[in-house]
Design an enzyme around this catalytic site. Structure first.
Site, PDB file in Angstrom:
ATOM      1  N   GLU A 259       0.886  -1.168   0.000  1.00 55.70           N
ATOM      2  CA  GLU A 259       0.000   0.000   0.000  1.00 55.70           C
ATOM      3  C   GLU A 259       0.912   1.202   0.000  1.00 55.70           C
ATOM      4  O   GLU A 259       1.534   1.517   1.021  1.00 55.70           O
ATOM      5  CB  GLU A 259      -0.875   0.008   1.257  1.00 55.70           C
ATOM      6  CG  GLU A 259      -1.756  -1.222   1.438  1.00 55.70           C
ATOM      7  CD  GLU A 259      -2.901  -1.260   0.450  1.00 55.70           C
ATOM      8  OE1 GLU A 259      -3.233  -0.218  -0.124  1.00 55.70           O
ATOM      9  OE2 GLU A 259      -3.455  -2.353   0.242  1.00 55.70           O
ATOM     10  N   CYS A 298      -3.366   8.391   3.516  1.00 62.82           N
ATOM     11  CA  CYS A 298      -3.013   7.881   2.188  1.00 62.82           C
ATOM     12  C   CYS A 298      -4.139   8.081   1.199  1.00 62.82           C
ATOM     13  O   CYS A 298      -3.920   8.152   0.000  1.00 62.82           O
ATOM     14  CB  CYS A 298      -2.661   6.408   2.290  1.00 62.82           C
ATOM     15  SG  CYS A 298      -3.947   5.471   3.125  1.00 62.82           S
TER      16      CYS A 298
HETATM   17  P1  NAP Z   1       8.264   5.045   4.653  1.00 60.64           P
HETATM   18  O1  NAP Z   1       9.336   5.994   4.938  1.00 60.64           O
HETATM   19  O2  NAP Z   1       8.298   4.303   3.373  1.00 60.64           O
HETATM   20  O3  NAP Z   1       8.225   4.049   5.892  1.00 60.64           O
HETATM   21  C1  NAP Z   1       7.265   3.029   5.980  1.00 60.64           C
HETATM   22  C2  NAP Z   1       7.795   1.913   6.848  1.00 60.64           C
HETATM   23  O4  NAP Z   1       8.900   1.279   6.202  1.00 60.64           O
HETATM   24  C3  NAP Z   1       8.304   2.367   8.204  1.00 60.64           C
HETATM   25  O5  NAP Z   1       7.956   1.405   9.168  1.00 60.64           O
HETATM   26  C4  NAP Z   1       9.807   2.409   7.995  1.00 60.64           C
HETATM   27  O6  NAP Z   1      10.536   2.253   9.195  1.00 60.64           O
HETATM   28  C5  NAP Z   1      10.005   1.227   7.097  1.00 60.64           C
HETATM   29  N1  NAP Z   1      11.241   1.259   6.306  1.00 60.64           N
HETATM   30  C6  NAP Z   1      11.923   2.334   5.865  1.00 60.64           C
HETATM   31  N2  NAP Z   1      12.982   1.926   5.137  1.00 60.64           N
HETATM   32  C7  NAP Z   1      12.962   0.575   5.123  1.00 60.64           C
HETATM   33  C8  NAP Z   1      13.791  -0.430   4.556  1.00 60.64           C
HETATM   34  N3  NAP Z   1      14.856  -0.112   3.817  1.00 60.64           N
HETATM   35  N4  NAP Z   1      13.476  -1.711   4.775  1.00 60.64           N
HETATM   36  C9  NAP Z   1      12.393  -2.059   5.491  1.00 60.64           C
HETATM   37  N5  NAP Z   1      11.578  -1.149   6.059  1.00 60.64           N
HETATM   38  C10 NAP Z   1      11.850   0.152   5.874  1.00 60.64           C
HETATM   39  O7  NAP Z   1       6.821   5.730   4.658  1.00 60.64           O
HETATM   40  P2  NAP Z   1       6.234   6.727   5.772  1.00 60.64           P
HETATM   41  O8  NAP Z   1       6.902   8.022   5.530  1.00 60.64           O
HETATM   42  O9  NAP Z   1       6.238   6.116   7.114  1.00 60.64           O
HETATM   43  O10 NAP Z   1       4.713   6.784   5.339  1.00 60.64           O
HETATM   44  C11 NAP Z   1       4.170   7.760   4.501  1.00 60.64           C
HETATM   45  C12 NAP Z   1       3.784   7.153   3.178  1.00 60.64           C
HETATM   46  O11 NAP Z   1       2.946   6.018   3.373  1.00 60.64           O
HETATM   47  C13 NAP Z   1       2.984   8.095   2.327  1.00 60.64           C
HETATM   48  O12 NAP Z   1       3.550   8.129   1.054  1.00 60.64           O
HETATM   49  C14 NAP Z   1       1.587   7.483   2.268  1.00 60.64           C
HETATM   50  O13 NAP Z   1       0.905   7.716   1.080  1.00 60.64           O
HETATM   51  C15 NAP Z   1       1.848   6.047   2.471  1.00 60.64           C
HETATM   52  N6  NAP Z   1       0.698   5.422   3.086  1.00 60.64           N
HETATM   53  C16 NAP Z   1      -0.073   4.564   2.362  1.00 60.64           C
HETATM   54  C17 NAP Z   1      -1.175   3.965   2.943  1.00 60.64           C
HETATM   55  C18 NAP Z   1      -2.033   3.011   2.176  1.00 60.64           C
HETATM   56  O14 NAP Z   1      -2.847   2.325   2.792  1.00 60.64           O
HETATM   57  N7  NAP Z   1      -1.895   2.904   0.880  1.00 60.64           N
HETATM   58  C19 NAP Z   1      -1.491   4.214   4.274  1.00 60.64           C
HETATM   59  C20 NAP Z   1      -0.693   5.086   4.997  1.00 60.64           C
HETATM   60  C21 NAP Z   1       0.400   5.683   4.384  1.00 60.64           C
HETATM   61  P3  NAP Z   1      11.109   3.534   9.995  1.00 60.64           P
HETATM   62  O15 NAP Z   1       9.941   4.332  10.414  1.00 60.64           O
HETATM   63  O16 NAP Z   1      11.832   2.903  11.119  1.00 60.64           O
HETATM   64  O17 NAP Z   1      11.986   4.261   9.022  1.00 60.64           O
END
Ligand code: NAP
Length: 530
Positions: A259, A298
């Site tokens: 997602e 999101c």
């Molecule tokens: P993110 O930076 O991609 O982080 C998401 C998760 O991935 C966090 O738990 C993060 O851990 C982890 N992560 C980061 N780098 C990683 C790696 N190399 N390997 C494994 N895990 C890793 O996203 P975010 O900034 O938290 O979230 C915002 C985004 O999520 C927005 O773009 C939004 O659109 C999207 N979103 C989508 C939905 C949906 O249902 N489609 C819902 C909510 C949000 P850390 O926090 O420890 O870095």
């Protein structure tokens, strides 16, 4: 409220403190340190093995109906601790109570929906997928498709914006399926997830190891993913791309559901001129979506697509609503919109606004004089608060950035179109989104655009005046409806009632003598279509 503590991880049925230098969780409004997390030094092999080999069989010894009862008990546990969750959300996510509710009560509602849906599966241990089909002319040899719970672990890597709902909207399906869960919440807001897991563990509702939480870095988690494990990721498209390239998926063929980010749109149909009820519904929804959770959803509307002849009226009406949004410290009751989740997010949002402003005009900016020193209530300029910003692009087709840049905050762009065909094309410039909404005074007029947009959107939400009071909202994810989206949105599918169970099951075609095919149906139930 409390002195900063190191939040422990729960793995292999035990609470364990991470080692090394911990990461601080902070209040995005006051800057106060709230807690610390670390996942360094955990025995991840033991964590996965215990969940897979001890918790999994114990969960699957229960029937679907019994697991549904456990979900209902989790609901009661979460409800009993609800006030604490709101306090954590206020402090760690900077959300006003109504926005915390989207996460916390949304989680509880989703779980209770699955408790009810799961109860309909009764004492079954196997799900059937369609009727038996003869493979021989005399019907002596036949095939029946079955779903069996995958004998692995469900790993959730979650985003920061839904620490409660993000866990439970996934865990509802996994636990109902009989698959143990390991959740790694986003670090910045991990506290609420960790606390909810702690409450459920303390209540002793699930077989040991059914629910684990790891707070801190995700390092090493995917290395443990085996062929029957499943991974559900919510977050940015960039992180998703990194994950997808991991051997867990490219070599071991574990399943991953993504997602990711999404350029969702709302489309005002040509009949919905200013002064009509549908126009008002559209304006209300755009302003609401921009400000609920400070736009950190999101599903939030990023592009409001309007007939060019209604552009000015829509701009004025949305701006008028945004101007009423009081921004600041969520503890002050006058405040209607809290802060972004962190200073890092604030920087990303301000950069994103500047990026869009290179091609879009600024129709409304709640940040005074554009110098980002707005008078936020009980919050300083150094807080993570950002006021709503409405941008505009009269000739929607001329834009590039507004169609491919997701600014994850209280920001949307009003986009003009000439005819409905162009409106559909503009919505699809998002390359696949979670949701599109339609607004018209004529329900049937939305048929053609609804179907034309369905191939690029996980959900199409259509509104006319007859559903003013009953419609569930553009951005609200209802557990009965599919959540996810093709293409840019990640290609994932979650929720959608009992459809959610499929991700956690392996489908197999059992071929054999008619008597065996009949015997397969003992202790089994057809997976309902909804
Ligand atoms: P993110 O930076 O991609 O982080 C998401 C998760 O991935 C966090 O738990 C993060 O851990 C982890 N992560 C980061 N780098 C990683 C790696 N190399 N390997 C494994 N895990 C890793 O996203 P975010 O900034 O938290 O979230 C915002 C985004 O999520 C927005 O773009 C939004 O659109 C999207 N979103 C989508 C939905 C949906 O249902 N489609 C819902 C909510 C949000 P850390 O926090 O420890 O870095």
């Amino acid at each position: 409220m409390h002195s900063p503590a190191l939040l422990e991880n729960y793995v292999a049925g035990q609470w364990v403190a991470g080692g090394g230098a911990p990461t601080a969780l902070t209040d995005p409004v006051t800057g106060e340190t709230l807690a610390f997390v670390s996942s360094a030094g955990l025995d991840l092999d033991a964590a996965f093995t215990f969940a897979r080999d001890v918790a999994g069989p114990a969960l699957r010894a229960l029937s679907y109906g019994e697991r549904a009862q456990r979900l209902a008990q989790i609901v009661a546990t979460l409800q009993a601790n609800r006030d604490d969750y709101y306090a954590i959300a206020t402090a760690n996510s900077g959300t006003v109570a109504t926005d915390s509710a989207v996460d916390i009560d949304g989680a509880i509602y989703t779980l209770s929906t699955y408790a009810k849906l799961g109860a309909t599966l009764g004492d079954a241990h196997t799900l059937l997928d369609g009727a038996a089909v003869p493979l021989a002319k005399d019907a002596s040899f036949a095939v029946r498709h079955v779903f069996r719970p995958t004998p692995g672990v469900a790993l959730f890597i979650n985003a920061f914006n839904f620490p409660a709902w993000g866990l439970w909207e996934k865990a509802a399906g996994a636990l109902l399926a009989g698959v143990p869960v390991i959740v790694k919440p986003a670090t910045s807001t991990a506290w609420l997830t960790q606390r909810m897991v702690a409450d459920v563990v303390a209540a002793g509702l699930l077989p040991p190891g059914s629910l684990s939480v790891i707070c801190g870095t995700a390092a090493g988690l995917l290395d443990r993913i085996g062929p029957f494990d499943v991974v559900s990721f919510t977050g940015s498209a960039d992180t998703a791309a990194t994950l997808r390239a991991h051997p867990a998926f490219t070599e071991r063929s574990a399943r991953i559901n993504v997602e990711a980010d999404s350029l969702n749109s709302a489309v005002l149909l040509p009949d919905a001129a200013s002064g009509t009820a549908a126009f008002d519904q559209f304006v209300r929804e755009v302003a609401r979506e921009m400000t609920v959770k400070a736009g950190q959803k999101c599903t939030a509307i990023r592009r409001a697509i309007v007939p060019v002849e209604h552009f000015d009226a829509a701009a004025a009406a949305i701006a008028e609503r945004l101007a009423r949004t009081v921004v600041g410290n969520p503890r002050n009751e006058a405040v209607k919109m809290g802060s972004l989740v962190s200073l890092a997010q604030k920087r990303a949002v301000l950069d994103g606004i500047a990026h869009l402003q290179a091609e879009a005009e600024t129709l409304y900016d709640g940040n005074l004089d554009g110098d980002r020193k707005a008078a936020f209530v009980d919050a300083g300029a150094d807080s993570a608060c950002v006021a709503p910003v409405l941008l505009g692009l009269r000739n929607g087709a001329s834009g590039q950035r507004v169609h491919d840049t997701e600014v994850f905050g209280p920001v949307a762009t009003l986009v003009g179109y000439r005819d409905l065909e162009e409106a559909v094309a503009l919505a699809k410039r998002g390359q696949g989104s979670l949701v599109v909404s339609l607004y018209s005074n004529d329900a049937v007029a939305m048929r053609a655009p609804a179907l034309a947009l369905a191939d690029a959107h996980g959900r199409v939400h259509a509104v006319d005046p007859s559903v003013t009071k009953t419609q569930t909202g553009h951005g609200n994810v209802m557990p009965q409806s599919l959540h996810g989206g093709p293409g840019r949105a990640g290609g994932g599918e979650e929720l959608g009632g009992l459809r959610a169970l499929r991700f956690y099951h392996v489908r197999s075609a059992v071929q054999g003598p008619a008597a065996l095919i009949e015997a397969i149906t003992q202790d089994a139930v057809e997976l309902p279509k909804a």
